[in-house]
Design an enzyme around this catalytic site. Sequence first.
Site, short mmCIF file in Angstrom:
data_model
loop_
_atom_site.label_atom_id
_atom_site.label_comp_id
_atom_site.label_asym_id
_atom_site.label_seq_id
_atom_site.Cartn_x
_atom_site.Cartn_y
_atom_site.Cartn_z
N HIS A 67 21.91 -31.43 39.16
CA HIS A 67 22.89 -31.61 40.24
C HIS A 67 22.31 -32.43 41.38
O HIS A 67 21.16 -32.20 41.78
CB HIS A 67 23.37 -30.26 40.75
CG HIS A 67 24.38 -29.63 39.85
ND1 HIS A 67 24.03 -29.13 38.61
CD2 HIS A 67 25.71 -29.49 39.97
CE1 HIS A 67 25.13 -28.68 38.02
NE2 HIS A 67 26.15 -28.90 38.81
N SER A 84 31.24 -35.78 41.84
CA SER A 84 30.39 -35.28 42.93
C SER A 84 30.75 -35.94 44.25
O SER A 84 30.80 -35.29 45.28
CB SER A 84 28.92 -35.55 42.61
OG SER A 84 28.42 -34.55 41.77
N GLN A 88 31.85 -33.86 47.47
CA GLN A 88 31.05 -33.85 48.70
C GLN A 88 31.88 -34.36 49.87
O GLN A 88 31.76 -33.87 50.99
CB GLN A 88 29.77 -34.67 48.50
CG GLN A 88 28.88 -34.08 47.42
CD GLN A 88 27.42 -34.48 47.53
OE1 GLN A 88 26.95 -34.92 48.58
NE2 GLN A 88 26.69 -34.32 46.43
N PHE A 119 19.55 -26.65 45.69
CA PHE A 119 20.62 -25.77 46.18
C PHE A 119 21.93 -26.30 45.65
O PHE A 119 22.25 -27.48 45.82
CB PHE A 119 20.62 -25.82 47.72
CG PHE A 119 21.78 -25.11 48.36
CD1 PHE A 119 22.86 -25.83 48.87
CD2 PHE A 119 21.80 -23.72 48.45
CE1 PHE A 119 23.94 -25.20 49.47
CE2 PHE A 119 22.87 -23.08 49.06
CZ PHE A 119 23.94 -23.81 49.55
N VAL A 120 22.66 -25.43 44.94
CA VAL A 120 23.96 -25.84 44.39
C VAL A 120 25.04 -24.90 44.90
O VAL A 120 24.88 -23.68 44.88
CB VAL A 120 23.95 -25.85 42.84
CG1 VAL A 120 25.33 -26.21 42.30
CG2 VAL A 120 22.90 -26.82 42.32
N ILE A 121 26.11 -25.50 45.40
CA ILE A 121 27.25 -24.72 45.89
C ILE A 121 28.51 -25.49 45.55
O ILE A 121 28.48 -26.72 45.43
CB ILE A 121 27.12 -24.49 47.43
CG1 ILE A 121 28.11 -23.43 47.92
CG2 ILE A 121 27.33 -25.81 48.17
CD1 ILE A 121 27.82 -22.97 49.36
N CYS A 122 29.61 -24.78 45.33
CA CYS A 122 30.87 -25.46 45.02
C CYS A 122 31.41 -26.06 46.31
O CYS A 122 31.97 -25.36 47.16
CB CYS A 122 31.86 -24.45 44.43
SG CYS A 122 33.43 -25.21 43.99
N ALA A 123 31.24 -27.38 46.46
CA ALA A 123 31.57 -28.04 47.72
C ALA A 123 33.06 -27.98 48.03
O ALA A 123 33.46 -27.94 49.18
CB ALA A 123 31.09 -29.49 47.68
N1 2AL Z 1 23.96 -29.64 45.08
C1 2AL Z 1 25.30 -29.46 44.98
O1 2AL Z 1 25.81 -28.38 45.27
N2 2AL Z 1 26.04 -30.53 44.53
C2 2AL Z 1 27.40 -30.45 44.39
N3 2AL Z 1 28.22 -29.42 44.56
C3 2AL Z 1 29.51 -29.84 44.29
O2 2AL Z 1 30.53 -29.18 44.37
N4 2AL Z 1 29.50 -31.16 43.96
C4 2AL Z 1 28.19 -31.59 44.01
O3 2AL Z 1 27.74 -32.73 43.82
#
Ligand code: 2AL
Length: 170
Positions: A67, A84, A88, A119-123
């Site tokens: 990601h 993405s 974002q 760190f991944v989150i549903c943007a």
């Molecule tokens: N690191 C992230 O959380 N990336 C992302 N979350 C999303 O919802 N789209 C992304 O590109």
Amino acid sequence: LTISQVNELNYEDFIGRFGNVIEHCSICAAAVWRFRPFHDIRHLHQAICSFVDLLPNTGKEGVLRLHPDLAGRLAELGSLTQESSAEQKAAGLDTMTPEEKQLLKDTNSKYRDKFGFPFVICARQNKKEAILKGIVERLEHSAAEELNIGIEEVKKICMLRLLSIVPDEK
Ligand SMILES: NC(=O)NC1=NC(=O)NC1=O
């Protein structure tokens, strides 16, 4: 696309459509191809989630590592995937002040240094304030906790990407 049209797609077209519902992880779509026909989009999502859940931790870390950072280098270079980039933007990450940008950048690298994955989150489900708050809070967790939280966020991102391809039939 309706779910019956999905079920008619040949393998190449199926991958063409669903290959990026998990960022850069076309293997997830390739792996669930065998379960067609899908009753509805939730069934397809559940099949993808089961595949991800059965990955060893190294595989889950790999999914997270694929990601792009939020408002990171790729975003600055304008080389995010379409999905993405839209996600974002939806979170308002393109309207951050220089201070917010720096805080996110610094916290992203602290997070990555600590856990070894981004760190991944549903943007789409979090505005930039929630994202800035979330990364600071989640930095205090253990790696095991964050691996699971990150994967749960990937599943949410996946569901929204699926719904943009196959609107849910009421
Ligand atoms: N690191 C992230 O959380 N990336 C992302 N979350 C999303 O919802 N789209 C992304 O590109």
